[in-house]
Design a protein around this motif. Structure first.
Motif, short mmCIF file in Angstrom:
data_model
loop_
_atom_site.label_atom_id
_atom_site.label_comp_id
_atom_site.label_asym_id
_atom_site.label_seq_id
_atom_site.Cartn_x
_atom_site.Cartn_y
_atom_site.Cartn_z
N ARG A 16 0.84 -1.21 0.00
CA ARG A 16 0.00 0.00 0.00
C ARG A 16 0.87 1.26 0.00
N TRP A 17 1.92 1.27 0.82
CA TRP A 17 2.83 2.41 0.86
C TRP A 17 3.46 2.63 -0.51
N ALA A 18 3.93 1.55 -1.13
CA ALA A 18 4.56 1.64 -2.44
C ALA A 18 3.56 2.17 -3.47
N ALA A 19 2.33 1.67 -3.45
CA ALA A 19 1.31 2.11 -4.41
C ALA A 19 1.02 3.60 -4.27
N THR A 20 0.98 4.11 -3.04
CA THR A 20 0.71 5.54 -2.86
C THR A 20 1.86 6.40 -3.36
N HIS A 21 3.04 5.79 -3.53
CA HIS A 21 4.20 6.50 -4.05
C HIS A 21 4.52 6.14 -5.49
N GLY A 22 3.58 5.48 -6.16
CA GLY A 22 3.74 5.18 -7.58
C GLY A 22 4.64 3.99 -7.88
N CYS A 23 4.82 3.12 -6.91
CA CYS A 23 5.68 1.95 -7.10
C CYS A 23 4.88 0.67 -6.90
N VAL A 24 5.48 -0.42 -7.30
CA VAL A 24 4.87 -1.73 -7.13
C VAL A 24 5.87 -2.64 -6.44
N VAL A 25 5.44 -3.36 -5.43
CA VAL A 25 6.29 -4.34 -4.76
C VAL A 25 6.06 -5.67 -5.47
N GLN A 26 7.13 -6.27 -5.91
CA GLN A 26 7.02 -7.50 -6.66
C GLN A 26 8.15 -8.44 -6.25
N TYR A 27 7.84 -9.72 -6.19
CA TYR A 27 8.86 -10.71 -5.86
C TYR A 27 9.82 -10.91 -7.02
N VAL A 28 11.06 -11.23 -6.71
CA VAL A 28 12.04 -11.59 -7.71
C VAL A 28 12.29 -13.08 -7.54
N THR A 29 12.17 -13.82 -8.62
CA THR A 29 12.34 -15.26 -8.55
C THR A 29 13.82 -15.63 -8.49
N ALA A 30 14.08 -16.86 -8.11
CA ALA A 30 15.47 -17.35 -8.08
C ALA A 30 16.06 -17.31 -9.49
N ARG A 31 15.25 -17.61 -10.49
CA ARG A 31 15.73 -17.59 -11.89
C ARG A 31 16.13 -16.17 -12.29
N GLN A 32 15.32 -15.18 -11.87
CA GLN A 32 15.67 -13.79 -12.18
C GLN A 32 16.96 -13.38 -11.48
N ARG A 33 17.18 -13.86 -10.27
CA ARG A 33 18.46 -13.59 -9.59
C ARG A 33 19.61 -14.20 -10.37
N ASP A 34 19.39 -15.39 -10.92
CA ASP A 34 20.42 -16.02 -11.75
C ASP A 34 20.74 -15.16 -12.97
N TRP A 35 19.73 -14.55 -13.57
CA TRP A 35 19.96 -13.68 -14.73
C TRP A 35 20.78 -12.46 -14.34
N ILE A 36 20.49 -11.91 -13.15
CA ILE A 36 21.27 -10.77 -12.66
C ILE A 36 22.71 -11.19 -12.43
N ASP A 37 22.91 -12.37 -11.83
CA ASP A 37 24.26 -12.89 -11.59
C ASP A 37 25.00 -13.10 -12.90
#
Length: 102
Positions: A16-37
């Protein structure tokens, strides 16, 4: 919020705090962490072709798709002109660095 270390706010409160500030809270998957690595292994910035060569399995279009997903969560940014001889490069953002070490 003064007791944050012992009593963190719930995910609903954070969303809710993020939404009021124009942001979205979203999970990052283990696969996405692998892509960052993977991008970090290439010096934190690389073209889609460089990533594909390093990985050895994907198509360049598949790499662009994955990087766009990381851009959506703020972990990666795209720089460059996207023209022949000056392709787009994907770079890890400070958020991406935090997600790598989370």
């Amino acid at each position: 919020m003064a007791d944050y270390p012992d009593n963190p706010p719930g995910l609903g409160t954070v969303r809710r705090w993020a939404a009021t500030h124009g942001c979205v809270v979203q999970y990052v998957t283990a696969r996405q962490r692998d892509w960052i690595d993977l991008l970090a292994e290439l010096g934190s910035e690389a073209t889609a072709a460089d990533i594909r060569r390093h990985e050895g399995s994907s198509t360049v279009q598949h790499v662009h798709t994955r990087m766009h997903k990381l851009m959506h969560v703020g972990a990666v940014e795209r720089v460059g002109e996207g023209k022949p001889g000056r392709p787009y490069r994907y770079r890890i953002t400070p958020v991406g660095e935090l997600l790598r070490h989370a």
